[in-house]
Design a protein around this motif. Sequence first.
Motif, PDB file in Angstrom:
ATOM      1  N   PRO A  57       2.414 -11.103  -2.100  1.00 34.99           N
ATOM      2  CA  PRO A  57       1.202 -11.520  -1.403  1.00 34.99           C
ATOM      3  C   PRO A  57       0.089 -10.529  -1.647  1.00 34.99           C
ATOM      4  CG  PRO A  57       2.776 -10.557   0.132  1.00 34.99           C
ATOM      5  CD  PRO A  57       3.443 -10.605  -1.219  1.00 34.99           C
ATOM      6  N   VAL A  58      -1.079 -11.001  -1.960  1.00 33.96           N
ATOM      7  CA  VAL A  58      -2.238 -10.145  -2.192  1.00 33.96           C
ATOM      8  C   VAL A  58      -2.990 -10.020  -0.890  1.00 33.96           C
ATOM      9  CG1 VAL A  58      -4.359  -9.900  -3.531  1.00 33.96           C
ATOM     10  CG2 VAL A  58      -2.341 -10.887  -4.568  1.00 33.96           C
ATOM     11  N   ALA A  59      -3.656  -8.896  -0.690  1.00 31.03           N
ATOM     12  CA  ALA A  59      -4.405  -8.694   0.535  1.00 31.03           C
ATOM     13  C   ALA A  59      -5.313  -9.884   0.801  1.00 31.03           C
ATOM     14  CB  ALA A  59      -5.235  -7.424   0.418  1.00 31.03           C
ATOM     15  N   ASP A  60      -5.404 -10.273   2.081  1.00 32.24           N
ATOM     16  CA  ASP A  60      -6.167 -11.455   2.464  1.00 32.24           C
ATOM     17  C   ASP A  60      -7.612 -11.404   2.000  1.00 32.24           C
ATOM     18  OD1 ASP A  60      -4.514 -11.742   5.693  1.00 32.24           O
ATOM     19  OD2 ASP A  60      -3.856 -12.209   3.672  1.00 32.24           O
ATOM     20  N   ASN A  61      -8.178 -10.199   1.909  1.00 30.87           N
ATOM     21  CA  ASN A  61      -9.600 -10.087   1.576  1.00 30.87           C
ATOM     22  C   ASN A  61      -9.816  -9.686   0.133  1.00 30.87           C
ATOM     23  OD1 ASN A  61      -8.688  -7.427   1.714  1.00 30.87           O
ATOM     24  ND2 ASN A  61     -10.712  -6.691   2.215  1.00 30.87           N
ATOM     25  N   ILE A  76      -5.566  -3.015  -9.445  1.00 26.98           N
ATOM     26  CA  ILE A  76      -4.859  -2.374  -8.340  1.00 26.98           C
ATOM     27  C   ILE A  76      -4.648  -3.469  -7.300  1.00 26.98           C
ATOM     28  CG2 ILE A  76      -5.070  -0.731  -6.440  1.00 26.98           C
ATOM     29  CD1 ILE A  76      -6.750   1.035  -8.371  1.00 26.98           C
ATOM     30  N   VAL A  77      -3.395  -3.744  -6.982  1.00 30.36           N
ATOM     31  CA  VAL A  77      -3.078  -4.783  -6.009  1.00 30.36           C
ATOM     32  C   VAL A  77      -2.278  -4.161  -4.873  1.00 30.36           C
ATOM     33  CG1 VAL A  77      -1.913  -6.987  -5.620  1.00 30.36           C
ATOM     34  CG2 VAL A  77      -3.025  -6.542  -7.816  1.00 30.36           C
ATOM     35  N   LEU A  78      -2.877  -4.159  -3.684  1.00 29.02           N
ATOM     36  CA  LEU A  78      -2.178  -3.706  -2.488  1.00 29.02           C
ATOM     37  C   LEU A  78      -1.787  -4.932  -1.683  1.00 29.02           C
ATOM     38  CD1 LEU A  78      -4.277  -0.636  -1.267  1.00 29.02           C
ATOM     39  CD2 LEU A  78      -2.298  -0.697  -2.785  1.00 29.02           C
ATOM     40  N   ALA A  79      -0.542  -5.003  -1.296  1.00 36.32           N
ATOM     41  CA  ALA A  79      -0.041  -6.122  -0.503  1.00 36.32           C
ATOM     42  C   ALA A  79       0.150  -5.662   0.933  1.00 36.32           C
ATOM     43  CB  ALA A  79       1.279  -6.608  -1.081  1.00 36.32           C
ATOM     44  N   PRO A  80      -0.022  -6.570   1.890  1.00 30.35           N
ATOM     45  CA  PRO A  80       0.207  -6.215   3.289  1.00 30.35           C
ATOM     46  C   PRO A  80       1.655  -5.803   3.525  1.00 30.35           C
ATOM     47  CG  PRO A  80      -0.978  -8.298   3.119  1.00 30.35           C
ATOM     48  CD  PRO A  80      -0.513  -7.952   1.743  1.00 30.35           C
ATOM     49  N   SER A 117      -0.334  19.327  15.046  1.00 29.08           N
ATOM     50  CA  SER A 117       0.696  19.753  14.099  1.00 29.08           C
ATOM     51  C   SER A 117       0.066  20.105  12.755  1.00 29.08           C
ATOM     52  CB  SER A 117       1.709  18.620  13.914  1.00 29.08           C
ATOM     53  OG  SER A 117       2.627  18.936  12.895  1.00 29.08           O
ATOM     54  N   THR A 118       0.694  21.053  12.081  1.00 32.49           N
ATOM     55  CA  THR A 118       0.266  21.378  10.718  1.00 32.49           C
ATOM     56  C   THR A 118       1.131  20.643   9.686  1.00 32.49           C
ATOM     57  OG1 THR A 118       1.702  23.319  10.711  1.00 32.49           O
ATOM     58  CG2 THR A 118      -0.605  23.657  11.361  1.00 32.49           C
ATOM     59  N   GLU A 119       2.133  19.925  10.195  1.00 32.56           N
ATOM     60  CA  GLU A 119       2.998  19.148   9.304  1.00 32.56           C
ATOM     61  C   GLU A 119       2.215  17.962   8.723  1.00 32.56           C
ATOM     62  OE1 GLU A 119       6.219  19.863   8.441  1.00 32.56           O
ATOM     63  OE2 GLU A 119       5.873  21.723   9.555  1.00 32.56           O
ATOM     64  N   ARG A 120       2.589  17.542   7.554  1.00 32.37           N
ATOM     65  CA  ARG A 120       1.908  16.418   6.914  1.00 32.37           C
ATOM     66  C   ARG A 120       2.262  15.105   7.616  1.00 32.37           C
ATOM     67  NH1 ARG A 120      -0.358  17.770   2.035  1.00 32.37           N
ATOM     68  NH2 ARG A 120      -0.402  15.617   1.273  1.00 32.37           N
ATOM     69  N   ALA A 121       1.264  14.242   7.759  1.00 32.52           N
ATOM     70  CA  ALA A 121       1.504  12.883   8.237  1.00 32.52           C
ATOM     71  C   ALA A 121       2.158  12.112   7.087  1.00 32.52           C
ATOM     72  CB  ALA A 121       0.190  12.236   8.642  1.00 32.52           C
ATOM     73  N   GLN A 122       3.101  11.256   7.428  1.00 29.07           N
ATOM     74  CA  GLN A 122       3.835  10.486   6.427  1.00 29.07           C
ATOM     75  C   GLN A 122       3.448   9.014   6.529  1.00 29.07           C
ATOM     76  OE1 GLN A 122       5.886  12.103   4.209  1.00 29.07           O
ATOM     77  NE2 GLN A 122       5.170  13.952   5.244  1.00 29.07           N
ATOM     78  N   GLY A 123       3.219   8.374   5.383  1.00 25.68           N
ATOM     79  CA  GLY A 123       2.810   6.979   5.401  1.00 25.68           C
ATOM     80  C   GLY A 123       3.398   6.188   4.253  1.00 25.68           C
ATOM     81  N   VAL A 124       3.070   4.892   4.242  1.00 25.98           N
ATOM     82  CA  VAL A 124       3.512   3.995   3.168  1.00 25.98           C
ATOM     83  C   VAL A 124       2.404   3.007   2.824  1.00 25.98           C
ATOM     84  CG1 VAL A 124       6.020   4.101   3.516  1.00 25.98           C
ATOM     85  CG2 VAL A 124       4.653   2.502   4.876  1.00 25.98           C
ATOM     86  N   VAL A 125       2.384   2.592   1.567  1.00 23.67           N
ATOM     87  CA  VAL A 125       1.541   1.502   1.078  1.00 23.67           C
ATOM     88  C   VAL A 125       2.432   0.624   0.206  1.00 23.67           C
ATOM     89  CG1 VAL A 125      -0.676   2.723   1.101  1.00 23.67           C
ATOM     90  CG2 VAL A 125       0.768   2.826  -0.940  1.00 23.67           C
ATOM     91  N   LYS A 126       1.995  -0.626   0.021  1.00 27.79           N
ATOM     92  CA  LYS A 126       2.773  -1.545  -0.807  1.00 27.79           C
ATOM     93  C   LYS A 126       1.937  -1.901  -2.026  1.00 27.79           C
ATOM     94  CE  LYS A 126       5.734  -5.592  -0.203  1.00 27.79           C
ATOM     95  NZ  LYS A 126       6.169  -6.587   0.799  1.00 27.79           N
ATOM     96  N   VAL A 127       2.341  -1.378  -3.174  1.00 28.77           N
ATOM     97  CA  VAL A 127       1.657  -1.634  -4.438  1.00 28.77           C
ATOM     98  C   VAL A 127       2.438  -2.727  -5.157  1.00 28.77           C
ATOM     99  CG1 VAL A 127       0.822  -0.629  -6.587  1.00 28.77           C
ATOM    100  CG2 VAL A 127       0.933   0.777  -4.520  1.00 28.77           C
ATOM    101  N   LEU A 128       1.775  -3.887  -5.354  1.00 25.98           N
ATOM    102  CA  LEU A 128       2.477  -5.086  -5.827  1.00 25.98           C
ATOM    103  C   LEU A 128       3.624  -5.373  -4.863  1.00 25.98           C
ATOM    104  CD1 LEU A 128       2.354  -4.534  -9.686  1.00 25.98           C
ATOM    105  CD2 LEU A 128       1.040  -6.171  -8.359  1.00 25.98           C
ATOM    106  N   ASP A 129       4.881  -5.235  -5.296  1.00 24.34           N
ATOM    107  CA  ASP A 129       5.993  -5.488  -4.375  1.00 24.34           C
ATOM    108  C   ASP A 129       6.794  -4.224  -4.078  1.00 24.34           C
ATOM    109  OD1 ASP A 129       7.111  -5.173  -6.843  1.00 24.34           O
ATOM    110  OD2 ASP A 129       8.371  -6.955  -6.772  1.00 24.34           O
ATOM    111  N   SER A 130       6.221  -3.051  -4.395  1.00 25.23           N
ATOM    112  CA  SER A 130       6.925  -1.786  -4.215  1.00 25.23           C
ATOM    113  C   SER A 130       6.317  -0.984  -3.062  1.00 25.23           C
ATOM    114  CB  SER A 130       6.847  -0.975  -5.513  1.00 25.23           C
ATOM    115  OG  SER A 130       7.401   0.302  -5.344  1.00 25.23           O
ATOM    116  N   VAL A 131       7.127  -0.683  -2.044  1.00 28.54           N
ATOM    117  CA  VAL A 131       6.674   0.134  -0.916  1.00 28.54           C
ATOM    118  C   VAL A 131       6.798   1.603  -1.339  1.00 28.54           C
ATOM    119  CG1 VAL A 131       7.069   0.757   1.493  1.00 28.54           C
ATOM    120  CG2 VAL A 131       7.399  -1.607   0.735  1.00 28.54           C
ATOM    121  N   GLU A 132       5.655   2.320  -1.321  1.00 26.70           N
ATOM    122  CA  GLU A 132       5.612   3.684  -1.850  1.00 26.70           C
ATOM    123  C   GLU A 132       5.126   4.671  -0.788  1.00 26.70           C
ATOM    124  OE1 GLU A 132       3.262   3.513  -5.429  1.00 26.70           O
ATOM    125  OE2 GLU A 132       4.477   1.907  -6.274  1.00 26.70           O
TER     126      GLU A 132
END
Length: 197
Positions: A57-61, A76-80, A117-132
């Motif tokens: 799925p491609v971002a709605d916008n 560059i394709v980011l999926a929800p 905190s000085t620790e890094r915030a951790q996150g995820v994005v979905k590039v095509l169908d891969s959560v990274e």
Amino acid sequence: MTPTPHPRQLLSAATLAALLLAGCSASPPAASNNATEVRQLEPAEAPAEPLPTPSVPVADNATADAPTVGGDGSQIVLAPLSHADIESAALAGELACSFSATGSDSPLLLARGDVASTERAQGVVKVLDSVEPVSAPGGFDAMSKGTRFAGKGKTITLRVTGPATDRGESPARPATLTYDRADGAQRSFSGLWVCGP
């Protein structure tokens, strides 16, 4: 003793053979039905069955934001992120921030971090169908104001562009997400940045 054929007889036989071959290989006369002739010249019709749609799925916008510029020419394709994607990421941290593209309720980026905190915030994005995975310095406090996330082959800059659109514990603020790929490609998305419990 076998008689030798006269050269004129050889020529006649060769000519006859050539005519017979030409007659066999000639295409049949064109059909007199003009509609059939035109139909054969038209491009191939679409198949009766619909073409398969992309599984990602491609971002709605996707059409509302700038296209990818630079790089090798690929988009560059980011999926929800789905609920399952978020559950699988199992991000640690007291509070979360998410970016959703305009017109969509599903986040393109989700990150968690600890307060003070000085620790890094951790996150995820979905590039095509891969959560990274991606991460940003400064924990939740730095992330809530907008920050730059880094991951393998990419940086993602989250810039808050206006005041909160509502009041409450987790107000939404207008923001821009800019995705920079290692090959020089870049794409920006407009949306909302929401941080809180």
